[in-house]
Motif scaffolding. Structure first.
Motif, PDB file in Angstrom:
ATOM      1  N   SER A  52       0.846  -1.196   0.000  1.00 44.82           N
ATOM      2  CA  SER A  52       0.000   0.000   0.000  1.00 44.82           C
ATOM      3  C   SER A  52       0.875   1.237   0.000  1.00 44.82           C
ATOM      4  CB  SER A  52      -0.882   0.026   1.255  1.00 44.82           C
ATOM      5  OG  SER A  52      -1.814  -1.017   1.206  1.00 44.82           O
ATOM      6  N   PHE A  53       0.358   2.298  -0.598  1.00 44.94           N
ATOM      7  CA  PHE A  53       0.972   3.631  -0.488  1.00 44.94           C
ATOM      8  C   PHE A  53      -0.065   4.491   0.209  1.00 44.94           C
ATOM      9  CE2 PHE A  53       2.749   1.771  -4.392  1.00 44.94           C
ATOM     10  CZ  PHE A  53       4.103   1.840  -4.099  1.00 44.94           C
ATOM     11  N   GLY A  54       0.120   4.745   1.489  1.00 44.45           N
ATOM     12  CA  GLY A  54      -0.901   5.454   2.252  1.00 44.45           C
ATOM     13  C   GLY A  54      -2.197   4.669   2.185  1.00 44.45           C
TER      14      GLY A  54
ATOM     15  N   ASP B 279      -4.204   1.401 -16.436  1.00 47.06           N
ATOM     16  CA  ASP B 279      -3.306   2.268 -15.667  1.00 47.06           C
ATOM     17  C   ASP B 279      -3.660   2.169 -14.190  1.00 47.06           C
ATOM     18  OD1 ASP B 279      -2.152   3.090 -17.967  1.00 47.06           O
ATOM     19  OD2 ASP B 279      -3.150   5.045 -18.044  1.00 47.06           O
ATOM     20  N   GLY B 280      -2.641   2.072 -13.375  1.00 51.74           N
ATOM     21  CA  GLY B 280      -2.875   2.040 -11.924  1.00 51.74           C
ATOM     22  C   GLY B 280      -3.264   0.673 -11.393  1.00 51.74           C
ATOM     23  N   ALA B 281      -3.226  -0.368 -12.257  1.00 50.58           N
ATOM     24  CA  ALA B 281      -3.642  -1.705 -11.811  1.00 50.58           C
ATOM     25  C   ALA B 281      -2.640  -2.339 -10.844  1.00 50.58           C
ATOM     26  CB  ALA B 281      -3.835  -2.616 -13.021  1.00 50.58           C
ATOM     27  N   GLY B 282      -1.405  -1.831 -10.841  1.00 52.63           N
ATOM     28  CA  GLY B 282      -0.405  -2.357  -9.914  1.00 52.63           C
ATOM     29  C   GLY B 282       0.777  -3.045 -10.577  1.00 52.63           C
ATOM     30  N   LYS B 283       0.861  -2.949 -11.904  1.00 49.67           N
ATOM     31  CA  LYS B 283       1.904  -3.672 -12.644  1.00 49.67           C
ATOM     32  C   LYS B 283       3.310  -3.237 -12.222  1.00 49.67           C
ATOM     33  CE  LYS B 283       0.212  -2.113 -16.567  1.00 49.67           C
ATOM     34  NZ  LYS B 283      -0.960  -1.345 -16.095  1.00 49.67           N
ATOM     35  N   THR B 284       3.531  -1.919 -12.234  1.00 44.60           N
ATOM     36  CA  THR B 284       4.865  -1.410 -11.898  1.00 44.60           C
ATOM     37  C   THR B 284       5.239  -1.748 -10.459  1.00 44.60           C
ATOM     38  OG1 THR B 284       4.691   0.356 -13.514  1.00 44.60           O
ATOM     39  CG2 THR B 284       6.258   0.701 -11.725  1.00 44.60           C
ATOM     40  N   THR B 285       4.260  -1.647  -9.568  1.00 44.09           N
ATOM     41  CA  THR B 285       4.529  -1.941  -8.155  1.00 44.09           C
ATOM     42  C   THR B 285       4.947  -3.408  -7.990  1.00 44.09           C
ATOM     43  OG1 THR B 285       2.881  -0.276  -7.595  1.00 44.09           O
ATOM     44  CG2 THR B 285       3.563  -1.746  -5.827  1.00 44.09           C
ATOM     45  N   ILE B 286       4.284  -4.299  -8.708  1.00 46.09           N
ATOM     46  CA  ILE B 286       4.664  -5.720  -8.639  1.00 46.09           C
ATOM     47  C   ILE B 286       6.082  -5.897  -9.173  1.00 46.09           C
ATOM     48  CG2 ILE B 286       4.184  -8.037  -9.570  1.00 46.09           C
ATOM     49  CD1 ILE B 286       1.201  -7.232  -9.608  1.00 46.09           C
TER      50      ILE B 286
ATOM     51  N   ASP C 231       9.472  -3.705 -17.501  1.00 44.07           N
ATOM     52  CA  ASP C 231       8.261  -2.919 -17.254  1.00 44.07           C
ATOM     53  C   ASP C 231       7.930  -2.081 -18.486  1.00 44.07           C
ATOM     54  OD1 ASP C 231       6.098  -1.789 -16.075  1.00 44.07           O
ATOM     55  OD2 ASP C 231       7.188  -0.689 -14.525  1.00 44.07           O
ATOM     56  N   GLU C 232       6.885  -2.470 -19.184  1.00 44.84           N
ATOM     57  CA  GLU C 232       6.468  -1.813 -20.437  1.00 44.84           C
ATOM     58  C   GLU C 232       7.672  -1.485 -21.320  1.00 44.84           C
ATOM     59  OE1 GLU C 232       3.454   1.119 -20.242  1.00 44.84           O
ATOM     60  OE2 GLU C 232       2.378   0.135 -18.626  1.00 44.84           O
ATOM     61  N   PRO C 233       8.411  -2.512 -21.743  1.00 40.00           N
ATOM     62  CA  PRO C 233       9.684  -2.269 -22.423  1.00 40.00           C
ATOM     63  C   PRO C 233       9.566  -1.635 -23.802  1.00 40.00           C
ATOM     64  CG  PRO C 233       9.146  -4.596 -22.502  1.00 40.00           C
ATOM     65  CD  PRO C 233       8.136  -3.952 -21.591  1.00 40.00           C
TER      66      PRO C 233
HETATM   67  N1  LIG Z   1       5.445   5.701  -4.949  1.00 40.60           N
HETATM   68  C1  LIG Z   1       4.122   5.788  -4.901  1.00 40.60           C
HETATM   69  N2  LIG Z   1       3.498   6.607  -4.034  1.00 40.60           N
HETATM   70  C2  LIG Z   1       2.150   6.665  -3.958  1.00 40.60           C
HETATM   71  N3  LIG Z   1       1.313   5.947  -4.722  1.00 40.60           N
HETATM   72  C3  LIG Z   1       1.862   5.111  -5.624  1.00 40.60           C
HETATM   73  C4  LIG Z   1       3.285   4.986  -5.761  1.00 40.60           C
HETATM   74  N4  LIG Z   1       3.536   4.068  -6.727  1.00 40.60           N
HETATM   75  C5  LIG Z   1       2.329   3.654  -7.180  1.00 40.60           C
HETATM   76  N5  LIG Z   1       1.327   4.272  -6.519  1.00 40.60           N
HETATM   77  C6  LIG Z   1      -0.123   4.033  -6.715  1.00 40.60           C
HETATM   78  O1  LIG Z   1      -0.340   2.628  -6.687  1.00 40.60           O
HETATM   79  C7  LIG Z   1      -1.282   2.235  -7.688  1.00 40.60           C
HETATM   80  C8  LIG Z   1      -0.629   1.226  -8.631  1.00 40.60           C
HETATM   81  O2  LIG Z   1       0.344   1.908  -9.405  1.00 40.60           O
HETATM   82  P1  LIG Z   1       1.296   1.179 -10.464  1.00 40.60           P
HETATM   83  O3  LIG Z   1       2.257   2.193 -10.959  1.00 40.60           O
HETATM   84  O4  LIG Z   1       1.829  -0.063  -9.872  1.00 40.60           O
HETATM   85  O5  LIG Z   1       0.252   0.805 -11.594  1.00 40.60           O
HETATM   86  P2  LIG Z   1       0.524   0.343 -13.093  1.00 40.60           P
HETATM   87  O6  LIG Z   1      -0.417  -0.804 -13.312  1.00 40.60           O
HETATM   88  O7  LIG Z   1       1.950   0.095 -13.300  1.00 40.60           O
HETATM   89  O8  LIG Z   1       0.033   1.593 -13.917  1.00 40.60           O
HETATM   90  P3  LIG Z   1       0.710   2.299 -15.220  1.00 40.60           P
HETATM   91  O9  LIG Z   1       0.403   1.409 -16.361  1.00 40.60           O
HETATM   92  O10 LIG Z   1      -0.026   3.598 -15.266  1.00 40.60           O
HETATM   93  O11 LIG Z   1       2.170   2.440 -14.927  1.00 40.60           O
HETATM   94  C9  LIG Z   1      -1.739   3.517  -8.352  1.00 40.60           C
HETATM   95  O12 LIG Z   1      -2.922   3.937  -7.731  1.00 40.60           O
HETATM   96  C10 LIG Z   1      -0.603   4.493  -8.077  1.00 40.60           C
HETATM   97  O13 LIG Z   1      -1.066   5.811  -8.063  1.00 40.60           O
END
Ligand SMILES: Nc1ncnc2c1ncn2[C@@H]1O[C@H](COP(=O)(O)OP(=O)(O)OP(=O)(O)O)[C@@H](O)[C@H]1O
Length: 315
Positions: free
Chosen positions: A17-19, A43-50, A164-166
């Motif tokens: 979680s972020f906040g 967008d925002g599904a969580g891909k980059t975070t994973i 990540d989205e190469p």
């Molecule tokens: N460092 C951070 N601080 C606060 N919120 C974040 C941070 N990183 C990601 N988030 C939030 O976490 C959620 C998932 O983001 P993430 O970047 O993983 O999505 P994504 O699927 O990679 O999207 P995109 O295709 O837009 O990159 C989003 O709501 C994003 O705003």
């Protein structure tokens, strides 16, 4: 040493979680060695975070990650020897040449000098960048930059490659070259996990995880995902696709309508019953050129249908 069919990436109960934002919620994954595994989702599904957690650059709140058998959370530095991570914005040095960038990353990863030279030669050749090796990175096209990023990420022969989205923003020809490199790597036993916004790329993956709101909603081969798509698909070709979509949306039995260039993909409950009704519906709107045919779903249709972004409309 990993064997064929061994699990290269195992994830259990992963959360972050972020906040107040629950970016990744309790996900499980098992990626076999040699797979090209795709993460797709809006967008925002969580891909980059994973990706960042798999790459040991972001610490999870909860959960376990094993990459090539190494516990990423407990032993981040050791895990980094087994993996390579190419973030969305890979840090190339624009005032260094292609060759100098590769050399720099080779040194950073501790690749011995002789090996660095041989490997960069091999990778430059595979990427078609050998003739440009003395060009400054700042003067490369988008596609060339992405390929250079990939070469830099590969200079130390990882067991697992995280991308990540190469190919975002890369032209179709360069994307094809890029994929040729990925297939070669897979032949060599490298496991690849990538996120992509391109549905044709998703189609090339051995398996896909469809993500939404930080959760894995579906995970299977592209073929099985297509088979799991509810309803039947019709394509309506017309010079006025937007009008066609307007004419059919919300009609009885229509589960969804997606614009696909000059066609509209319409998902219906029963093709035989709905074709004449849809033909009448478009004719009623004065659209004379519409041709309706049964269609094979692409992964984009599946994506929209399975992630439930459409509102089903009952008869
Ligand atoms: N460092 C951070 N601080 C606060 N919120 C974040 C941070 N990183 C990601 N988030 C939030 O976490 C959620 C998932 O983001 P993430 O970047 O993983 O999505 P994504 O699927 O990679 O999207 P995109 O295709 O837009 O990159 C989003 O709501 C994003 O705003």
């Amino acid at each position: 040493m990993a064997e064929v069919n061994e699990i290269a990436v195992r994830v259990h109960g992963l959360s972050k979680s972020f906040g107040a934002v629950r970016a990744v919620r309790d996900i499980d994954l098992a990626v076999a060695q040699g797979e090209i595994f795709g993460l797709v989702g809006p967008d925002g599904a969580g891909k980059t975070t994973i990706m960042r957690m798999l790459a040991a650059v972001l610490r999870p709140d909860a959960g376990e990650i094993l990459v090539d058998g190494v516990d990423v959370v407990a032993e981040a530095e050791r895990a980094k020897l087994h993996l390579s991570y190419m973030p969305q914005r890979f840090g190339l040095y624009e005032d260094l040449t292609i060759a100098e960038n590769i050399f720099f990353y080779g040194a950073l990863f501790g690749v011995p000098r002789g090996e660095r030279i041989a490997r960069s030669q091999e990778l430059l050749e595979a990427a078609g960048l050998l003739p440009f090796r003395h060009r400054l990175a700042g003067q490369l096209s988008g596609g060339m930059k992405q390929k250079l990023g990939l070469i830099c990420a590969l200079i130390h022969t990882p067991r697992v490659l995280l991308l990540d989205e190469p190919t975002t923003g890369v032209d179709p020809v360069s994307r094809r070259d890029f994929w040729a490199i990925l297939y070669n790597l897979r032949e060599g036993g490298v496991t690849i996990v990538l996120s992509t916004a391109y549905m044709d790329e998703a189609e090339r993956c051995s398996r896909l995880a469809l993500l939404h709101g930080g959760e894995i909603r579906h995970c299977d081969t592209p073929q099985h995902l297509k088979e799991a798509m509810p309803g039947a698909l019709l394509a309506i070709a017309s010079a006025h696709p937007r009008d066609v979509r307007g004419a059919v949306s919300g009609k009885p039995g229509v589960l969804g309508a997606l614009l696909m260039g000059d066609r509209v993909h319409v998902r219906v409950d029963d093709a035989g019953r709905r074709i004449p009704e849809l033909r009448a519906a478009v004719a009623d709107q004065g659209i004379a050129d519409a041709v309706i045919t049964p269609a094979e779903p692409g992964i984009e249709d599946v994506f929209v249908a399975l992630l439930g972004e459409e509102k089903p409309h009952e008869p």
